[in-house]
Design an enzyme around this catalytic site. Structure first.
Site, PDB file in Angstrom:
ATOM      1  N   CYS A   2       1.103  -0.932  -0.115  1.00 31.79           N
ATOM      2  CA  CYS A   2       0.137  -0.018   0.435  1.00 31.79           C
ATOM      3  C   CYS A   2       0.805   1.424   0.272  1.00 31.79           C
ATOM      4  O   CYS A   2       2.195   1.784   0.861  1.00 31.79           O
ATOM      5  CB  CYS A   2      -0.995  -0.083   0.923  1.00 31.79           C
ATOM      6  SG  CYS A   2      -1.813  -0.999   1.669  1.00 31.79           S
ATOM      7  N   ARG A  27       4.027   0.026  -4.770  1.00 26.34           N
ATOM      8  CA  ARG A  27       4.234  -0.431  -3.059  1.00 26.34           C
ATOM      9  C   ARG A  27       2.663  -1.282  -3.508  1.00 26.34           C
ATOM     10  O   ARG A  27       2.322  -1.850  -2.361  1.00 26.34           O
ATOM     11  CB  ARG A  27       3.497   0.475  -2.818  1.00 26.34           C
ATOM     12  CG  ARG A  27       5.035   1.473  -1.834  1.00 26.34           C
ATOM     13  CD  ARG A  27       5.173   2.712  -1.608  1.00 26.34           C
ATOM     14  NE  ARG A  27       4.600   2.204  -0.471  1.00 26.34           N
ATOM     15  CZ  ARG A  27       5.685   1.924   0.726  1.00 26.34           C
ATOM     16  NH1 ARG A  27       6.842   1.931   0.093  1.00 26.34           N
ATOM     17  NH2 ARG A  27       5.447   1.320   1.989  1.00 26.34           N
ATOM     18  N   TRP A  74      -2.686  -3.089  -1.653  1.00 21.97           N
ATOM     19  CA  TRP A  74      -2.805  -4.010  -2.022  1.00 21.97           C
ATOM     20  C   TRP A  74      -3.657  -5.023  -0.723  1.00 21.97           C
ATOM     21  O   TRP A  74      -2.582  -4.723   0.360  1.00 21.97           O
ATOM     22  CB  TRP A  74      -1.461  -4.890  -1.290  1.00 21.97           C
ATOM     23  CG  TRP A  74      -0.449  -6.258  -1.348  1.00 21.97           C
ATOM     24  CD1 TRP A  74       0.281  -6.480  -3.349  1.00 21.97           C
ATOM     25  CD2 TRP A  74      -0.097  -7.068  -0.823  1.00 21.97           C
ATOM     26  NE1 TRP A  74       0.165  -7.967  -3.245  1.00 21.97           N
ATOM     27  CE2 TRP A  74       0.302  -8.269  -1.322  1.00 21.97           C
ATOM     28  CE3 TRP A  74      -0.799  -7.082   0.361  1.00 21.97           C
ATOM     29  CZ2 TRP A  74       0.432  -9.012  -1.309  1.00 21.97           C
ATOM     30  CZ3 TRP A  74      -0.119  -7.764   1.737  1.00 21.97           C
ATOM     31  CH2 TRP A  74      -0.020  -9.355  -0.134  1.00 21.97           C
ATOM     32  N   ASN A 100      -1.428   2.286   5.567  1.00 21.15           N
ATOM     33  CA  ASN A 100      -0.395   1.377   5.236  1.00 21.15           C
ATOM     34  C   ASN A 100       0.397   0.709   6.272  1.00 21.15           C
ATOM     35  O   ASN A 100       0.163   0.575   7.728  1.00 21.15           O
ATOM     36  CB  ASN A 100       0.428   2.194   4.255  1.00 21.15           C
ATOM     37  CG  ASN A 100       1.651   0.902   4.111  1.00 21.15           C
ATOM     38  OD1 ASN A 100       1.257  -0.253   4.015  1.00 21.15           O
ATOM     39  ND2 ASN A 100       3.231   1.162   3.819  1.00 21.15           N
ATOM     40  N   GLY A 101      -0.537  -0.844   6.134  1.00 20.22           N
ATOM     41  CA  GLY A 101      -0.110  -1.297   7.412  1.00 20.22           C
ATOM     42  C   GLY A 101      -1.235  -2.289   7.740  1.00 20.22           C
ATOM     43  O   GLY A 101      -2.245  -3.045   7.099  1.00 20.22           O
ATOM     44  N   GLU A 482      17.621 -17.285  -7.703  1.00 22.12           N
ATOM     45  CA  GLU A 482      17.486 -16.452  -8.941  1.00 22.12           C
ATOM     46  C   GLU A 482      16.639 -16.039  -9.930  1.00 22.12           C
ATOM     47  O   GLU A 482      15.386 -14.681 -10.369  1.00 22.12           O
ATOM     48  CB  GLU A 482      18.398 -14.869  -8.117  1.00 22.12           C
ATOM     49  CG  GLU A 482      18.198 -13.455  -9.097  1.00 22.12           C
ATOM     50  CD  GLU A 482      17.261 -12.986  -8.353  1.00 22.12           C
ATOM     51  OE1 GLU A 482      16.544 -13.477  -7.138  1.00 22.12           O
ATOM     52  OE2 GLU A 482      16.847 -11.602  -8.130  1.00 22.12           O
ATOM     53  N   LYS A 486      13.381 -14.324 -10.943  1.00 22.14           N
ATOM     54  CA  LYS A 486      13.235 -13.320 -12.001  1.00 22.14           C
ATOM     55  C   LYS A 486      11.396 -14.303 -12.680  1.00 22.14           C
ATOM     56  O   LYS A 486      10.740 -13.547 -13.385  1.00 22.14           O
ATOM     57  CB  LYS A 486      13.900 -13.062 -12.684  1.00 22.14           C
ATOM     58  CG  LYS A 486      14.804 -12.439 -12.081  1.00 22.14           C
ATOM     59  CD  LYS A 486      14.423 -11.473 -11.447  1.00 22.14           C
ATOM     60  CE  LYS A 486      13.683 -10.283 -10.407  1.00 22.14           C
ATOM     61  NZ  LYS A 486      14.210 -10.895  -8.576  1.00 22.14           N
ATOM     62  N   GLU A 489       7.976 -14.588 -11.617  1.00 21.82           N
ATOM     63  CA  GLU A 489       7.338 -13.925 -10.296  1.00 21.82           C
ATOM     64  C   GLU A 489       6.808 -12.660 -11.852  1.00 21.82           C
ATOM     65  O   GLU A 489       5.922 -12.177 -11.941  1.00 21.82           O
ATOM     66  CB  GLU A 489       7.980 -13.006  -9.519  1.00 21.82           C
ATOM     67  CG  GLU A 489       9.528 -12.108  -9.815  1.00 21.82           C
ATOM     68  CD  GLU A 489       9.946 -10.993  -8.722  1.00 21.82           C
ATOM     69  OE1 GLU A 489       8.934 -11.023  -7.820  1.00 21.82           O
ATOM     70  OE2 GLU A 489      11.044 -10.845  -9.120  1.00 21.82           O
ATOM     71  N   HIS A 505      18.680 -36.306  -6.606  1.00 15.50           N
ATOM     72  CA  HIS A 505      17.709 -36.412  -5.689  1.00 15.50           C
ATOM     73  C   HIS A 505      17.007 -36.393  -5.877  1.00 15.50           C
ATOM     74  O   HIS A 505      15.646 -36.434  -4.816  1.00 15.50           O
ATOM     75  CB  HIS A 505      18.477 -35.919  -4.633  1.00 15.50           C
ATOM     76  CG  HIS A 505      19.649 -36.469  -4.407  1.00 15.50           C
ATOM     77  ND1 HIS A 505      20.642 -37.524  -3.112  1.00 15.50           N
ATOM     78  CD2 HIS A 505      21.219 -35.699  -4.256  1.00 15.50           C
ATOM     79  CE1 HIS A 505      22.045 -37.592  -3.481  1.00 15.50           C
ATOM     80  NE2 HIS A 505      22.054 -36.389  -4.660  1.00 15.50           N
ATOM     81  N   LYS A 604       6.137  -4.008  -3.947  1.00 17.76           N
ATOM     82  CA  LYS A 604       7.456  -3.357  -4.118  1.00 17.76           C
ATOM     83  C   LYS A 604       8.051  -3.850  -2.719  1.00 17.76           C
ATOM     84  O   LYS A 604       9.544  -3.991  -1.768  1.00 17.76           O
ATOM     85  CB  LYS A 604       7.957  -2.342  -4.210  1.00 17.76           C
ATOM     86  CG  LYS A 604       8.726  -2.119  -4.534  1.00 17.76           C
ATOM     87  CD  LYS A 604      10.011  -2.774  -5.683  1.00 17.76           C
ATOM     88  CE  LYS A 604      11.696  -2.001  -5.990  1.00 17.76           C
ATOM     89  NZ  LYS A 604      11.952  -3.229  -6.862  1.00 17.76           N
TER      90      LYS A 604
HETATM   91  C1  F6R Z   1      11.656 -10.238  -6.192  1.00 19.07           C
HETATM   92  C2  F6R Z   1      11.716  -9.684  -4.610  1.00 19.07           C
HETATM   93  C3  F6R Z   1      11.299  -9.696  -3.701  1.00 19.07           C
HETATM   94  C4  F6R Z   1      12.298  -8.822  -2.420  1.00 19.07           C
HETATM   95  C5  F6R Z   1      11.869  -9.201  -0.717  1.00 19.07           C
HETATM   96  C6  F6R Z   1      12.619  -8.526  -0.132  1.00 19.07           C
HETATM   97  O1  F6R Z   1      11.458  -9.990  -7.597  1.00 19.07           O
HETATM   98  O2  F6R Z   1      11.907  -8.038  -5.259  1.00 19.07           O
HETATM   99  O3  F6R Z   1      11.218 -11.460  -3.258  1.00 19.07           O
HETATM  100  O4  F6R Z   1      13.456  -9.369  -2.735  1.00 19.07           O
HETATM  101  O5  F6R Z   1      10.248  -9.106  -1.203  1.00 19.07           O
HETATM  102  O6  F6R Z   1      12.601  -6.780  -0.305  1.00 19.07           O
HETATM  103  P1  F6R Z   1      13.623  -6.294  -0.032  1.00 19.07           P
HETATM  104  O7  F6R Z   1      15.261  -6.235  -0.201  1.00 19.07           O
HETATM  105  O8  F6R Z   1      13.243  -5.147   0.740  1.00 19.07           O
HETATM  106  O9  F6R Z   1      13.708  -7.089   1.510  1.00 19.07           O
END
Ligand code: F6R
Length: 609
Positions: A2, A27, A74, A100-101, A482, A486, A489, A505, A604
């Site tokens: 949010c 957000r 969100w 937000n929260g 990673e 990517k 997601e 395994h 984010k």
């Molecule tokens: C994936 C991504 C998330 C963040 C995770 C932690 O692309 O961005 O997996 O890495 O939510 O976020 P931060 O780094 O802000 O603690």
């Protein structure tokens, strides 16, 4: 999770709030709304959907007012819908509030308020706050919110306006971030600084337990208890152009192409190319900390966790120190053993992730030294830690982390080198060789990014493939994780990341022509073993793509396609191997026409647990 925004001034606030919401949309993006004081009453517009849908609603049903608040959501409590979209109003419709929260005790509060006659119209936890403000209102919105927040348990950044106490926004913070901006004849409140850059560079960060009253003339801060707070006004050094796409189709593409500069900036003034020494004095950590630490624990979530794993392998190799990397959410639930000699690194691009922040605080309670590794030097983590290793990556708007990941790896490489040097684990010659090679890495990254067109063609060719297995070993095992993250997601394609050695395994049972394996196979200490993995996949009819050093014929023979990277020191290969994987995921998602910068269900900054 949010985004909240507010603007109090003398001109119509709606355009600034709408533009601010666009910049905060990363957000949360399932519903949005705006409320303004139009002189006589509180007016609001809300929609299920994105900010562009809110803009359309405002075009059809315009709104104007000099003081207002906005929200992009969100969903946590209550599905995304117009009814559940913020701002929420009280029974009388004179107060509007954004949040937000999460209010943890909302159920008990809701039952009590209902018994007292308040009528609830949404499924959200937030609505209890606005009814509490209504209940406590005696003519001052500030005092009513102050009384309300004292009854709340949980995390909140809230902002409210009222036609019964007009001309002001009242805000409170306990957990999620809130920053205030000082413009010319107007003031702003926001979840982060990106919406403020177009109005002002002068900001002040609210701390937990603080309230702010914003008017056209200025901002007054106080504690929840009512004591005045004098705030330092800081001047931002980010440029407004940094939050634009600059000709790229998506922020993610722009951010992928900025990565070599991120490494350059993270290294800047922290290494000597003559002596090989690494200087981390800017972190604020006491020099003795490295010598005293007998163990390092890295805590993080998601992509930051993967950077932590890369950091672990660097630290083990260079500094010969025991290292654990922990999911912050798991660490909090365990009876995790941390002794006084443990040095903790909290890794987070946002510096606000609820689980990482809570784990960091847990470590601080045990009196451990904690370093925050973050791209947000004014974030909650940066403030709660003993030291700050700032990434200098600039704003990252795409929800999927790319340049902050690379910045984190660069910061951890510096940390590992500094740690090793402080403990005498590296000779001067070794230090010099490593630092000089690290300095060459950005140039090599630019070369890999120069082959983006070939990676785009491959991503389009493989568009029909529904299942991927990403394999890597040792320091490229986290890169396999990673790469898979990517791809899933942003392109919603099933992908799993595995350590090459684990393939036999279990996952080998999945290999057939419908499963593409993406092998990360630079020439390093596990190169031969990875080639064996590739042969095993090939023998079972699986398709293979590989990321390998230029001229690696063996990898070339096993793979249908090789994404080539220049040679570098084996510890620094992740800076190069991750790039084709990011580009592959990006182009797969873009070719499918997906919303690359705002993938479904994600946000984010994950400020809820
Ligand atoms: C994936 C991504 C998330 C963040 C995770 C932690 O692309 O961005 O997996 O890495 O939510 O976020 P931060 O780094 O802000 O603690």
């Amino acid at each position: 999770m949010c985004g909240i925004i507010g603007c109090a001034g003398t001109r119509d606030a709606v355009p600034a709030i709408l533009e601010g919401l666009r910049r905060l949309e990363y957000r949360g993006y399932d519903s949005a709304g705006i409320a303004v004081l139009d002189g006589r009453a509180v007016e609001r517009r809300r929609v299920k959907g994105k900010i562009r849908d809110l803009a359309e609603e405002l075009r059809l049903h315009p709104l104007a007012g000099v003081c207002g608040i906005g929200h992009t959501r969100w969903a946590t409590h209550g599905r995304p819908s117009e009814d559940n979209a913020h701002p929420h109003t009280d029974c009388g419709g004179a107060i509007a509030l954004v949040h937000n929260g999460i209010v943890e005790n909302y159920w008990a509060l809701k039952e009590r308020l209902k018994a007292e006659g308040h009528v609830f119209r949404t499924e959200t936890d937030t609505e209890v706050i606005v009814h509490l403000v209504e209940k406590h209102f005696r003519g001052s919105l500030e005092e009513a919110l102050r009384a309300a927040v004292r009854e709340l348990e949980g995390a909140f950044a809230v902002a409210c306006v009222s036609s019964r106490d007009p001309g002001k926004i009242v805000a409170a913070r306990n957990g999620p971030p809130a920053v205030v901006g000082f413009g010319q004849g107007e003031t702003f409140l926001s979840s982060d600084i990106t919406p403020l850059l177009h109005h002002t560079r002068r900001v002040a960060y609210m701390d937990d337990g603080e309230m702010a009253v914003l008017t056209a003339d200025g901002v007054r801060f106080s504690t929840f208890a009512g004591a005045p707070v004098a705030k330092a006004v800081e001047t931002l050094d980010w440029e407004p152009a940094m939050v634009e796409k600059r000709g790229f189709a998506h922020f993610m593409a722009k951010e992928i192409f900025e990565q070599a500069d991120v490494v350059r900036d993270t290294l800047k003034s922290r290494v000597s190319l003559d002596s090989g020494r690494v200087f981390l004095e800017d972190t604020g950590l006491q020099p003795g900390v490295f010598r005293r630490a007998s163990r390092v624990v890295l805590i993080a979530c998601g992509t930051s966790y993967h950077a932590g794993l890369v950091g672990k392998y660097m630290l083990e190799t260079l500094a010969r120190v025991p290292v654990d990397v922990e999911y912050a959410s798991e660490l909090r639930s365990r009876d995790f053993v941390m002794d006084r000699e443990t040095l903790v690194l909290a890794i987070s691009q946002s510096g606000e992730t609820a689980d990482t922040l809570a784990a960091l605080r847990l470590a601080r309670e045990k009196a451990l030294a904690v370093l925050a590794v973050t791209n947000s030097p004014n974030s909650s983590m940066a403030r709660a830690a003993d030291g700050l290793l700032d990434l200098h990556a600039g704003p990252e708007i795409g929800v999927a982390a790319t340049k902050t990941f690379v910045g984190q790896m660069a910061a951890l490489a510096l940390f590992a080198l500094a740690f090793a040097q402080a403990r005498g684990a590296l000779s001067d010659g070794q230090s010099l060789e490593l630092v000089q090679e690290l300095q060459r890495v950005p140039h090599k990254m630019d070369r890999v990014l120069g082959s983006a067109a070939a990676i785009e063609r491959a991503a389009r060719r493989y568009l029909a493939c529904e299942h991927y297995l990403f394999l890597g070993r040792w320091i490229n095992f986290p890169i396999a994780l990673e790469g898979a993250l990517k791809l899933k997601e942003i392109s919603y394609t099933h992908a799993e990341g595995y350590a090459g050695g684990e393939m036999k395994h279990g996952p080998i049972a999945l290999i057939d022509e419908g499963m593409t394996t993406l092998a990360v196979v630079p020439r390093d200490r596990v190169h031969d073993k990875m080639l064996s993995n590739m042969a095993e996949v090939q023998a079972r009819g699986g398709r293979i793509l590989a990321v390998a050093f230029e001229g690696d014929d063996k990898a070339g023979m096993a793979a249908e396609e090789v994404f080539s990277i220049p040679e570098t020191h084996q510890l620094f290969t992740p800076f190069l191997t991750v790039l084709p994987l990011q580009l592959f995921a990006y182009h797969a998602a873009a070719a499918k026409g997906l919303d690359v910068d705002q993938p479904r269900n994600l946000a984010k900054s994950v400020t809820v647990e």
